[in-house]
Write a protein that holds these residues in place. Structure first.
Motif, PDB file in Angstrom:
ATOM      1  N   GLY A  73      -7.615   9.050  -9.247  1.00 53.10           N
ATOM      2  CA  GLY A  73      -6.987   8.487 -10.435  1.00 53.10           C
ATOM      3  C   GLY A  73      -5.477   8.307 -10.326  1.00 53.10           C
ATOM      4  N   GLN A  74      -4.934   8.567  -9.133  1.00 54.84           N
ATOM      5  CA  GLN A  74      -3.500   8.364  -8.918  1.00 54.84           C
ATOM      6  C   GLN A  74      -3.302   7.154  -8.011  1.00 54.84           C
ATOM      7  N   VAL A  75      -2.268   6.390  -8.295  1.00 55.29           N
ATOM      8  CA  VAL A  75      -1.997   5.197  -7.495  1.00 55.29           C
ATOM      9  C   VAL A  75      -0.803   5.461  -6.579  1.00 55.29           C
ATOM     10  N   TYR A  76      -1.006   5.264  -5.285  1.00 56.61           N
ATOM     11  CA  TYR A  76       0.071   5.427  -4.299  1.00 56.61           C
ATOM     12  C   TYR A  76       0.362   4.074  -3.647  1.00 56.61           C
ATOM     13  N   ASN A  77       1.557   3.940  -3.121  1.00 55.74           N
ATOM     14  CA  ASN A  77       1.910   2.684  -2.446  1.00 55.74           C
ATOM     15  C   ASN A  77       1.059   2.433  -1.213  1.00 55.74           C
ATOM     16  N   SER A  78       0.691   3.505  -0.531  1.00 53.87           N
ATOM     17  CA  SER A  78      -0.117   3.362   0.679  1.00 53.87           C
ATOM     18  C   SER A  78      -0.797   4.689   0.975  1.00 53.87           C
ATOM     19  N   GLU A  79      -1.738   4.642   1.895  1.00 51.60           N
ATOM     20  CA  GLU A  79      -2.436   5.864   2.267  1.00 51.60           C
ATOM     21  C   GLU A  79      -1.460   6.855   2.902  1.00 51.60           C
ATOM     22  N   SER A  80      -0.502   6.349   3.665  1.00 52.93           N
ATOM     23  CA  SER A  80       0.434   7.274   4.301  1.00 52.93           C
ATOM     24  C   SER A  80       1.351   7.922   3.262  1.00 52.93           C
ATOM     25  N   ASP A  81       1.649   7.197   2.184  1.00 57.26           N
ATOM     26  CA  ASP A  81       2.405   7.800   1.083  1.00 57.26           C
ATOM     27  C   ASP A  81       1.617   8.966   0.500  1.00 57.26           C
ATOM     28  N   PHE A  82       0.303   8.724   0.329  1.00 54.89           N
ATOM     29  CA  PHE A  82      -0.561   9.780  -0.202  1.00 54.89           C
ATOM     30  C   PHE A  82      -0.549  10.989   0.733  1.00 54.89           C
ATOM     31  N   ASN A  83      -0.692  10.743   2.029  1.00 54.86           N
ATOM     32  CA  ASN A  83      -0.711  11.847   2.999  1.00 54.86           C
ATOM     33  C   ASN A  83       0.611  12.595   2.996  1.00 54.86           C
ATOM     34  N   GLY A  84       1.696  11.832   2.850  1.00 51.19           N
ATOM     35  CA  GLY A  84       3.034  12.438   2.777  1.00 51.19           C
ATOM     36  C   GLY A  84       3.144  13.359   1.563  1.00 51.19           C
ATOM     37  N   GLN A  85       2.544  12.897   0.479  1.00 49.64           N
ATOM     38  CA  GLN A  85       2.525  13.660  -0.772  1.00 49.64           C
ATOM     39  C   GLN A  85       1.843  15.002  -0.586  1.00 49.64           C
ATOM     40  N   ILE A  86       0.671  14.958   0.087  1.00 48.76           N
ATOM     41  CA  ILE A  86      -0.058  16.188   0.372  1.00 48.76           C
ATOM     42  C   ILE A  86       0.812  17.114   1.235  1.00 48.76           C
ATOM     43  N   ALA A  87       1.392  16.532   2.294  1.00 52.97           N
ATOM     44  CA  ALA A  87       2.208  17.323   3.202  1.00 52.97           C
ATOM     45  C   ALA A  87       3.361  17.951   2.421  1.00 52.97           C
ATOM     46  N   PHE A  88       3.958  17.179   1.525  1.00 53.36           N
ATOM     47  CA  PHE A  88       5.077  17.657   0.736  1.00 53.36           C
ATOM     48  C   PHE A  88       4.640  18.830  -0.161  1.00 53.36           C
ATOM     49  N   ASP A  89       3.467  18.677  -0.778  1.00 53.75           N
ATOM     50  CA  ASP A  89       2.979  19.735  -1.667  1.00 53.75           C
ATOM     51  C   ASP A  89       2.727  21.044  -0.935  1.00 53.75           C
ATOM     52  N   PHE A  90       2.284  20.919   0.314  1.00 54.26           N
ATOM     53  CA  PHE A  90       2.040  22.130   1.094  1.00 54.26           C
ATOM     54  C   PHE A  90       3.352  22.776   1.458  1.00 54.26           C
ATOM     55  N   ARG A 115     -10.609  -2.743  -1.867  1.00 58.85           N
ATOM     56  CA  ARG A 115      -9.937  -3.954  -1.378  1.00 58.85           C
ATOM     57  C   ARG A 115      -8.425  -3.738  -1.237  1.00 58.85           C
ATOM     58  N   LEU A 116      -7.829  -3.042  -2.205  1.00 61.77           N
ATOM     59  CA  LEU A 116      -6.388  -2.792  -2.162  1.00 61.77           C
ATOM     60  C   LEU A 116      -6.015  -1.925  -0.969  1.00 61.77           C
ATOM     61  N   LYS A 117      -6.898  -0.976  -0.662  1.00 67.19           N
ATOM     62  CA  LYS A 117      -6.659  -0.119   0.502  1.00 67.19           C
ATOM     63  C   LYS A 117      -6.808  -0.936   1.786  1.00 67.19           C
ATOM     64  N   GLN A 118      -7.856  -1.775   1.809  1.00 69.05           N
ATOM     65  CA  GLN A 118      -8.118  -2.604   2.989  1.00 69.05           C
ATOM     66  C   GLN A 118      -6.935  -3.527   3.298  1.00 69.05           C
ATOM     67  N   LEU A 119      -6.343  -4.071   2.239  1.00 69.72           N
ATOM     68  CA  LEU A 119      -5.216  -4.988   2.426  1.00 69.72           C
ATOM     69  C   LEU A 119      -3.889  -4.236   2.538  1.00 69.72           C
ATOM     70  N   ASP A 120      -3.970  -2.918   2.480  1.00 69.89           N
ATOM     71  CA  ASP A 120      -2.792  -2.066   2.550  1.00 69.89           C
ATOM     72  C   ASP A 120      -1.783  -2.417   1.456  1.00 69.89           C
ATOM     73  N   LEU A 121      -2.286  -2.692   0.268  1.00 69.61           N
ATOM     74  CA  LEU A 121      -1.400  -3.037  -0.846  1.00 69.61           C
ATOM     75  C   LEU A 121      -1.136  -1.825  -1.729  1.00 69.61           C
TER      76      LEU A 121
END
Ligand SMILES: [Zn+2]
Length: 219
Positions: free
Chosen positions: A202-219, A190-196
């Motif tokens: 087990g990690q909480v990110y502000n948004s899916e794009s934040d998560f993707n940015g994180q992956i990109a950053f790690d690479f 639900r939180l993802k659906q509402l973009d909250l």
């Protein structure tokens, strides 16, 4: 056979809020998240009955969790899944809310319960499975369930409050799921659906794009 209507996410949110408002729950005035009394809404507000019966209607698309027979105003909870339901109350509540979704969204003529809008042609019963691949009516009923158990304005306020206290971690989300009487997976979805928020491994990110940015950053 009539075709079920397409409903936008916004329309589904509004229908769910309307059902709650009719029952006497005004989500805009709610200051803390609370468990929605879904059984009371179903039984007393809509006059539908619950019945626990074994449904051994298994096919490759998954175990049937519950069914609704609109002509009898009856929701059948699968008795063979009772252990799962009593272990996971959130799953049981979600299933009940899903069945209410069919009643609200897919039963056309509620006086006579004649027209059941279903992809299964003339079928007068909705069998609801736990499968991950679902036909559109089932997806709509799931969306309704999420929207009524975790109302959008309540979620927005709850997450804004949590964010104001600092970074959000999983324990806060478990606490919120418990308050709302929903499973942690339903809450995260639900939180993802509402973009909250976006929860991954087990990690909480502000948004899916934040998560993707994180992956990109790690690479
Ligand atoms: Zn269903």
């Amino acid at each position: 056979m009539s075709k079920f209507p397409y409903l936008s996410p916004e329309q589904l949110e509004n229908i769910a809020l309307h059902v709650l408002y009719d029952f006497g729950i005004n989500c805009d005035e709610q200051s803390t998240p609370m468990a929605i009394p879904i059984e009371e809404i179903i039984e007393f507000h809509y006059g539908l009955d619950f019945s626990w019966e074994p449904i051994d209607h298994f096919d490759s698309s998954g175990v049937v969790m519950a069914a609704i027979i609109p002509s009898q105003k009856k929701i059948i909870m699968n008795d063979t899944q009772k252990d799962l339901f009593s272990e996971k109350i959130g799953t049981m509540k979600f299933t009940m809310a899903h069945e209410l979704g069919h009643w609200v969204l897919h039963v056309d003529d509620k006086e006579n319960q004649q027209t059941v809008l279903s992809l299964e042609g003339d079928s007068k019963v909705f069998y609801c499975r736990s499968s991950s691949v679902k036909p559109p009516v089932e997806i709509q009923a799931d969306m309704f369930a999420g929207a009524i158990l975790m109302p959008k304005p309540v979620m927005q306020k709850a997450i804004a409050n949590l964010k104001s206290t600092g970074k959000i971690a999983m324990p806060s989300l478990y606490w919120l799921a418990q308050l709302l009487n929903v499973s942690i997976s339903a809450l995260c979805y639900r939180l993802k659906q509402l973009d909250l928020l976006y929860v991954r491994d087990g990690q909480v990110y502000n948004s899916e794009s934040d998560f993707n940015g994180q992956i990109a950053f790690d690479f």
